[in-house]
Design a protein around this motif. Structure first.
Motif, PDB file in Angstrom:
ATOM      1  N   ASP A 126       0.836  -1.211   0.000  1.00  0.00           N
ATOM      2  CA  ASP A 126       0.000   0.000   0.000  1.00  0.00           C
ATOM      3  C   ASP A 126       0.868   1.257   0.000  1.00  0.00           C
ATOM      4  N   ALA A 127       1.946   1.233   0.781  1.00  0.00           N
ATOM      5  CA  ALA A 127       2.839   2.393   0.822  1.00  0.00           C
ATOM      6  C   ALA A 127       3.496   2.626  -0.538  1.00  0.00           C
ATOM      7  N   LEU A 128       3.939   1.549  -1.195  1.00  0.00           N
ATOM      8  CA  LEU A 128       4.549   1.687  -2.519  1.00  0.00           C
ATOM      9  C   LEU A 128       3.544   2.201  -3.547  1.00  0.00           C
ATOM     10  N   ASP A 131       0.910   4.019  -3.056  1.00  0.00           N
ATOM     11  CA  ASP A 131       0.643   5.437  -2.808  1.00  0.00           C
ATOM     12  C   ASP A 131       1.824   6.301  -3.238  1.00  0.00           C
ATOM     13  N   TRP A 132       3.027   5.839  -2.937  1.00  0.00           N
ATOM     14  CA  TRP A 132       4.224   6.621  -3.253  1.00  0.00           C
ATOM     15  C   TRP A 132       4.393   6.777  -4.763  1.00  0.00           C
ATOM     16  N   TRP A 133       4.189   5.674  -5.492  1.00  0.00           N
ATOM     17  CA  TRP A 133       4.335   5.704  -6.951  1.00  0.00           C
ATOM     18  C   TRP A 133       3.062   6.167  -7.659  1.00  0.00           C
ATOM     19  N   GLN A 134       1.981   6.378  -6.898  1.00  0.00           N
ATOM     20  CA  GLN A 134       0.701   6.808  -7.456  1.00  0.00           C
ATOM     21  C   GLN A 134       0.255   5.886  -8.593  1.00  0.00           C
TER      22      GLN A 134
END
Length: 354
Positions: free
Chosen positions: A297-299, A301-304
């Motif tokens: 989930d963090a990846l 969100d970070w990479w959109q």
């Protein structure tokens, strides 16, 4: 979109990739050398556990189908750590489920699933390897656990090894398009129906509000761990959850937790390795999938990332006529009367020549 159309759309998208995955699974089954496999899984520590997880990942075995192979390796001298890694990595992802994951969930989720299954197997194998104590008495038969038949009886690779390559390839492909397909077809149909219902009937905002965060992931893990759901059949359900608004990390927890174990696996594992190993086994799977889900989930969100757009791009790769043809072939192979009739027709010319 109506429910029948949603199911048909998913089936058309998955069929060509599933046929490809089954073909690759048959080749792996034909070429697998069990003696070399035992040698690669020898020893203790990170290296042997990692090898067992990586070697097991592409093999065409479901959760309960991996049990007899893993126990045979353990009783032949493999340590409990590599045995556990093999037992988790083998059903967690295979070439057939990886192909259908790519088709229904896109390249990011396919890669995340493969890496997560291997990392979960390694982490849990290392944790179980640290447990000590005498192993419990072995069960009378590793194939008495029920649930599926892949890998049981005399269908193992050791029976194919002495035969010529052409015979092994034929036997491997028959294994993939009969045994494996029979094991997964009913559950795959259930998965397609559930996924179609999620896409067609559930408002996206209803699941989007509930489908992210540690609590949602914990629910997915608790639901998935005791289930018997092979990796291929879990994929349409995951696609339905993702398209209905559930976060990629939460979907990943379900994708990893549901196939890697089952009640049958838990029972055999406890009898073979004891209570302490079972606790370590469950803890390793649970903690690993939660950490990996949060990381995905963090990846994302970070990479959109736009996962739904990735899925559309994959599905645009193949023409509609090829998807329809692949689905017809798959149905012909999955329905036993049709398959037997086709086999009988193919056998007649060869019988006449003889």
């Amino acid at each position: 979109m109506t429910l029948p159309l949603a199911i048909l759309d998913l089936a058309l998208s998955a069929a060509p990739w599933l046929l490809l995955g089954l073909g690759l699974a048959g080749l792996i089954k034909a070429l697998l050398d069990e003696t070399r496999l035992k040698r690669w899984m020898g020893g203790r520590g990170l290296g042997s556990v990692a090898r067992a997880a990586v070697i097991g990942a592409p093999l065409p075995l479901c959760s309960c189908g991996a049990i007899p192979t893993a126990l045979a390796l353990h009783r032949s001298g493999a340590d409990r750590g590599p045995t556990t890694a093999f037992l988790i990595g083998t059903p967690g992802i295979g070439v057939d489920s990886l192909a259908i994951t790519y088709a229904l969930l896109g390249p990011f989720m396919a890669l995340a699933r493969a890496v997560s299954a291997v990392l979960t197997a390694i982490a849990t194998g290392l944790l179980v390897g640290r447990t000590r104590g005498a192993d419990a008495p072995p069960p009378a038969s590793a194939c008495d656990t029920g649930g599926c038949h892949s890998g049981c009886g005399d269908k193992g690779s050791s029976g194919l090894a002495p035969a010529p390559l052409s015979h092994r390839l034929g036997a491997g492909l028959r294994y993939a398009f009969t045994d494996i397909l029979d094991d997964i077809s009913r559950w795959l149909l259930v998965g397609l129906v559930v996924a179609g219902a999620l896409i067609a009937l559930v408002p996206p905002q209803q699941l989007a509000g509930l489908g992210s965060g540690p609590a949602a992931m914990l629910v997915m893990a608790v639901i998935g761990i005791p289930m018997y759901l092979c990796a291929t059949a879990a994929t349409p359900i995951a696609a339905g959850l993702l398209l209905a608004g559930v976060s990629p990390g939460t979907v990943l927890v379900f994708l990893v937790a549901a196939p890697v174990t089952s009640l049958a696996t838990l029972g055999v594992f406890r009898r073979e390795m004891g209570d302490r190993a079972l606790v370590a086994y469950l803890a390793g799977i649970l903690v690993s999938v939660l950490a990996l889900g949060l990381g995905v989930d963090a990846l994302a969100d970070w990479w959109q990332l736009e996962i739904s757009r990735q899925v559309e791009q994959v599905q645009e790769l193949l023409p509609g006529w090829l998807e329809a043809l692949a689905l017809i072939v798959l149905l012909g192979l999955a329905v036993k009367p049709l398959r037997r009739g086709l086999a009988a027709r193919l056998a007649r010319p060869s019988a006449r020549k003889a």
